[in-house]
Design an enzyme around this catalytic site. Sequence first.
Site, short mmCIF file in Angstrom:
data_model
loop_
_atom_site.label_atom_id
_atom_site.label_comp_id
_atom_site.label_asym_id
_atom_site.label_seq_id
_atom_site.Cartn_x
_atom_site.Cartn_y
_atom_site.Cartn_z
N GLN A 1 44.49 -37.47 77.68
CA GLN A 1 44.31 -37.78 75.97
C GLN A 1 46.05 -36.89 75.54
O GLN A 1 46.73 -36.46 74.41
CB GLN A 1 43.55 -37.15 75.03
CG GLN A 1 42.02 -37.50 75.42
CD GLN A 1 41.78 -37.30 74.08
OE1 GLN A 1 40.90 -36.32 74.08
NE2 GLN A 1 40.47 -38.20 73.16
N ARG B 1 32.74 -46.68 58.80
CA ARG B 1 32.31 -46.04 59.57
C ARG B 1 32.49 -45.16 60.16
O ARG B 1 33.03 -43.68 59.95
CB ARG B 1 31.95 -47.69 61.14
CG ARG B 1 33.52 -47.11 61.97
CD ARG B 1 33.07 -47.91 63.39
NE ARG B 1 33.89 -47.87 63.78
CZ ARG B 1 35.02 -48.30 64.60
NH1 ARG B 1 34.63 -49.49 65.16
NH2 ARG B 1 34.93 -47.84 66.01
N LYS C 1 47.77 -35.64 66.98
CA LYS C 1 46.85 -34.70 66.29
C LYS C 1 47.75 -33.45 66.03
O LYS C 1 47.21 -32.85 65.30
CB LYS C 1 45.23 -34.66 67.36
CG LYS C 1 44.19 -36.14 67.07
CD LYS C 1 44.27 -36.18 64.95
CE LYS C 1 43.07 -37.80 65.43
NZ LYS C 1 43.20 -38.22 63.91
N ALA D 1 42.00 -42.50 59.29
CA ALA D 1 41.53 -43.83 60.57
C ALA D 1 42.07 -42.93 61.67
O ALA D 1 43.37 -42.45 61.68
CB ALA D 1 42.77 -45.07 60.03
N TYR E 1 46.73 -39.13 72.11
CA TYR E 1 46.17 -38.81 71.00
C TYR E 1 46.46 -36.57 70.67
O TYR E 1 46.68 -36.50 69.50
CB TYR E 1 44.05 -38.88 71.61
CG TYR E 1 42.78 -38.28 70.93
CD1 TYR E 1 43.10 -39.29 69.31
CD2 TYR E 1 42.54 -36.84 70.13
CE1 TYR E 1 42.28 -38.89 68.75
CE2 TYR E 1 41.83 -36.63 69.38
CZ TYR E 1 41.51 -37.78 68.71
OH TYR E 1 40.32 -37.62 67.96
N PRO F 1 38.66 -31.94 63.28
CA PRO F 1 36.30 -32.03 64.30
C PRO F 1 36.54 -31.43 65.88
O PRO F 1 37.10 -31.65 66.57
CB PRO F 1 36.14 -32.91 63.23
CG PRO F 1 37.17 -34.02 63.22
CD PRO F 1 38.72 -32.67 63.44
N GLY F 2 35.24 -31.03 66.50
CA GLY F 2 35.07 -30.67 67.64
C GLY F 2 34.20 -32.33 68.35
O GLY F 2 34.40 -33.31 67.26
N ILE G 1 32.94 -40.59 61.13
CA ILE G 1 33.53 -39.81 59.84
C ILE G 1 33.90 -40.59 58.35
O ILE G 1 33.46 -39.86 57.48
CB ILE G 1 34.39 -38.91 60.61
CG1 ILE G 1 34.18 -38.43 61.56
CG2 ILE G 1 34.95 -37.77 59.62
CD1 ILE G 1 34.44 -37.21 62.63
N1 LIG Z 1 33.88 -38.86 67.09
C1 LIG Z 1 34.89 -37.66 67.10
O1 LIG Z 1 34.05 -36.69 68.14
C2 LIG Z 1 36.60 -37.28 66.84
C3 LIG Z 1 36.52 -35.57 67.38
C4 LIG Z 1 37.68 -35.17 66.77
C5 LIG Z 1 38.00 -36.25 65.76
N2 LIG Z 1 37.91 -36.93 65.15
C6 LIG Z 1 38.67 -38.28 64.36
O2 LIG Z 1 37.91 -38.52 63.59
C7 LIG Z 1 38.39 -39.51 62.58
C8 LIG Z 1 37.41 -41.13 62.25
O3 LIG Z 1 36.85 -41.20 64.14
P1 LIG Z 1 35.41 -41.37 64.49
O4 LIG Z 1 35.26 -40.11 65.82
O5 LIG Z 1 34.72 -41.45 62.55
O6 LIG Z 1 35.81 -42.69 64.73
P2 LIG Z 1 35.60 -44.47 64.95
O7 LIG Z 1 35.56 -44.91 66.04
O8 LIG Z 1 33.82 -44.80 64.54
O9 LIG Z 1 36.22 -44.53 63.11
C9 LIG Z 1 37.72 -44.95 63.29
C10 LIG Z 1 37.61 -45.74 62.00
O10 LIG Z 1 38.87 -45.56 61.91
C11 LIG Z 1 39.44 -47.30 61.38
N3 LIG Z 1 40.88 -47.47 62.08
C12 LIG Z 1 41.54 -47.77 63.15
N4 LIG Z 1 42.75 -48.30 63.28
C13 LIG Z 1 42.67 -48.39 62.03
C14 LIG Z 1 43.28 -49.23 61.79
N5 LIG Z 1 45.03 -49.39 61.95
N6 LIG Z 1 43.82 -49.16 60.24
C15 LIG Z 1 42.58 -48.94 58.83
N7 LIG Z 1 41.60 -48.37 59.72
C16 LIG Z 1 41.93 -48.35 61.08
C17 LIG Z 1 38.25 -48.27 62.31
O11 LIG Z 1 38.76 -49.42 62.30
C18 LIG Z 1 37.13 -46.90 62.17
O12 LIG Z 1 36.83 -47.47 60.79
C19 LIG Z 1 40.14 -40.63 63.82
O13 LIG Z 1 40.81 -39.65 63.36
C20 LIG Z 1 38.87 -38.73 65.21
O14 LIG Z 1 40.50 -39.08 65.97
C21 LIG Z 1 37.18 -37.65 66.30
#
Ligand SMILES: NC(=O)c1ccc[n+]([C@@H]2O[C@H](COP(=O)([O-])OP(=O)(O)OC[C@H]3O[C@@H](n4cnc5c(N)ncnc54)[C@H](O)[C@@H]3O)[C@@H](O)[C@H]2O)c1
Length: 249
Positions: free
Chosen positions: A152, A16, A159, A92, A155, A185-186, A18
């Site tokens: 955060q 799901r 990161k 993840a 977090y 990512p932003g 990204i």
């Molecule tokens: N959405 C944002 O604004 C944003 C910004 C900066 C960075 N990010 C980073 O991008 C990445 C993806 O985030 P997203 O926004 O798609 O979030 P999301 O919550 O939609 O997806 C996160 C995914 O990681 C998986 N996951 C979490 N813990 C896990 C584990 N222990 N083992 C296996 N899978 C695991 C979840 O099941 C999910 O599929 C993350 O690393 C997040 O920190 C997101």
Amino acid sequence: MSKLSGKYAIVTGGNRGIGAAIVKRFLEDDAAGVAIFCRRYDAAVAFAAEVDPSGERAFPVACDVSDAESVHEAVAKVLEKFGRIDILVNNAGITRDRIFHRMSLEEWNAVISTNLTSMFNTCHEVYPLMRAQEYGHIVNIASGSVWGNVGQANYAASKAGVVGFTSTLAKEGAPKNVVCNCIAPGTIETDMLKAVPPEKYAEFCAAVPMKRIGQPSEIASVASFLASDDASYVTGQCISVNGGYRTGP
Ligand SMILES: NC(=O)c1ccc[n+]([C@@H]2O[C@H](COP(=O)([O-])OP(=O)(O)OC[C@H]3O[C@@H](n4cnc5c(N)ncnc54)[C@H](O)[C@@H]3O)[C@@H](O)[C@H]2O)c1
């Protein structure tokens, strides 16, 4: 021939947000196989069936990336299925936001182990294989939060660790043709944002020069570039994908 023809990839958290966008993009770019690592096997199976009804290229694998044994077993399954791994995307991640003076050790540890120790776990399995075959592209998902965000501490620390880990692996892997980069990512429209109150969401948009939140596909396109041979001389970099929003020390 497309950008990822003949290449085999792993995408963690690939069902799901990204991660899902990256899996879809890799398949569009003709990857030979993409393993979808997911804590819940049924979710990985459902997503794989959605993006690859033929079942030939998307390979669902149960994996908790924070657990070294689970990663070991998952990588073994991928090797059995694909025979090699060319690309590893460490995507993840979780948040457990709380102002630091109220943050529990459990909240700290959950984020560090899922967002950072996970990269030790996956790379410890996959990076030696890449060294041995003298080919590999590792893409780690960091965040613009590395410079600190209220609530955060866990977090941001995880990161920032990802960025340091990426630069180090890039230097160590370079003589063996293993490149390692990260994307910061932003604010991107995924389930992770559901925890954000609507007024905060509007604030985020207003602060971005492009005046909008990013889409997962806009991270996936950069991940596909870094995973491909177009990025053969790019290593140790952290590419911000954030609509022009600048953070810094
Ligand atoms: N959405 C944002 O604004 C944003 C910004 C900066 C960075 N990010 C980073 O991008 C990445 C993806 O985030 P997203 O926004 O798609 O979030 P999301 O919550 O939609 O997806 C996160 C995914 O990681 C998986 N996951 C979490 N813990 C896990 C584990 N222990 N083992 C296996 N899978 C695991 C979840 O099941 C999910 O599929 C993350 O690393 C997040 O920190 C997101």
